[in-house]
Design an enzyme around this catalytic site. Structure first.
Site, PDB file in Angstrom:
ATOM      1  N   ASP A 102       0.806  -1.080   0.070  1.00  0.00           N
ATOM      2  CA  ASP A 102      -0.004   0.010   0.106  1.00  0.00           C
ATOM      3  C   ASP A 102       0.734   1.419   0.173  1.00  0.00           C
ATOM      4  O   ASP A 102       1.949   1.180   0.336  1.00  0.00           O
ATOM      5  CB  ASP A 102      -0.827   0.009   1.197  1.00  0.00           C
TER       6      ASP A 102
HETATM    7  N1  URA Z   1      -1.240  -6.059   3.765  1.00  0.00           N
HETATM    8  C1  URA Z   1      -1.713  -4.593   3.908  1.00  0.00           C
HETATM    9  O1  URA Z   1      -2.921  -4.661   4.436  1.00  0.00           O
HETATM   10  N2  URA Z   1      -1.026  -3.655   3.365  1.00  0.00           N
HETATM   11  C2  URA Z   1       0.059  -4.160   2.491  1.00  0.00           C
HETATM   12  O2  URA Z   1       0.629  -3.020   2.093  1.00  0.00           O
HETATM   13  C3  URA Z   1       0.803  -5.190   2.711  1.00  0.00           C
HETATM   14  C4  URA Z   1      -0.149  -6.106   3.263  1.00  0.00           C
END
Ligand code: URA
Length: 234
Positions: A102
């Protein structure tokens, strides 16, 4: 590496054949015709062409990036800086991030142009472990370990696959290892037990461990050993 060895490694021909090609002026190093098979080249820096075709295009590149917060795990974007924008490398064409973190997640991201390796690491059947360090807005309790191990309802058709939760020295921190890669998976798993993720950092993916020396935004090429570990990982 010797020039003739480099060419044989790339499958241009046998040692005898490539020596002939070199002597016939078919090979250039940094735009200069080289007729000495024994010349030593830096295969990571020198530009080698055969019949004016850049041999680098056949080469695979592997970078370990400590992705900083605020950067997109994408190749290009009109509005936001991407992980590829962070790279200052000669051969950028064809590089892509293996999977996604993310925008507000930090940590280990593999960047390569090796599609087969990427497919092997991401395909759901392979169950590659991914470990994250997480800070939460509240405390975990011992029973959460069992809850994560049994699978959690995050609103998908199936429960999440068993995850390993290790509560940190402070109960609002943990290490979590998952084998899937559902959208916002870690955040949704903690949300399901009533907690919000305040900070998330990936520290490993399969056999690859984030180099602690890399600050957010920094990257380095994988070592030969790391590439071998990844390609052999089943
Ligand atoms: N899980 C999440 O919620 N975000 C990420 O970036 C990776 C795994």
């Amino acid at each position: 590496m010797r020039l003739d060895k480099y060419l044989t490694t790339l499958g241009i021909g046998s040692r005898t054949q490539v020596k002939e090609l070199i002597r016939h002026g078919k090979v250039k190093v940094n735009n200069i015709i080289i007729k000495k098979p024994e010349l030593h080249i830096d295969e990571n820096a020198d530009k080698v062409t055969y019949n004016d075709i850049n041999l680098e295009y056949n080469k695979f590149y592997y970078y370990m990036l400590n992705k900083p917060v605020g950067v997109l795990s994408a190749v290009s974007d009109n509005n936001c800086r991407t992980v590829i924008d962070l790279l200052d490398v000669r051969q950028k064409k064809g590089l892509f991030p293996v999977g996604r973190l993310d925008k507000d997640t930090e940590g280990l991201l593999l960047i390569t142009n090796d599609g087969e390796l990427s497919h092997n690491l991401l395909s759901p059947g392979k169950h590659v472990n991914k470990t994250y360090y997480v800070e939460l807005n509240g405390d975990l309790i011992e029973s959460d370990i069992e809850t994560f191990a049994s699978g959690i309802d995050i609103g998908e058709k199936n429960l999440t696959k068993p995850a390993v939760l290790k509560i940190g020295a402070n109960a609002n921190t943990a290490f979590i290892t998952i084998t899937e890669g559902k959208y916002h998976q870690v955040k949704r798993m903690f949300k399901a037990i009533g907690l919000n993720v305040a900070y998330l950092k990936r520290i490993s993916m399969g056999p690859l461990i984030l180099d602690e020396k890399l600050k957010p935004g920094e990257y380095r090429e994988l070592t030969n050993n790391e590439v071998e570990l990844l390609t052999k990982h089943k």
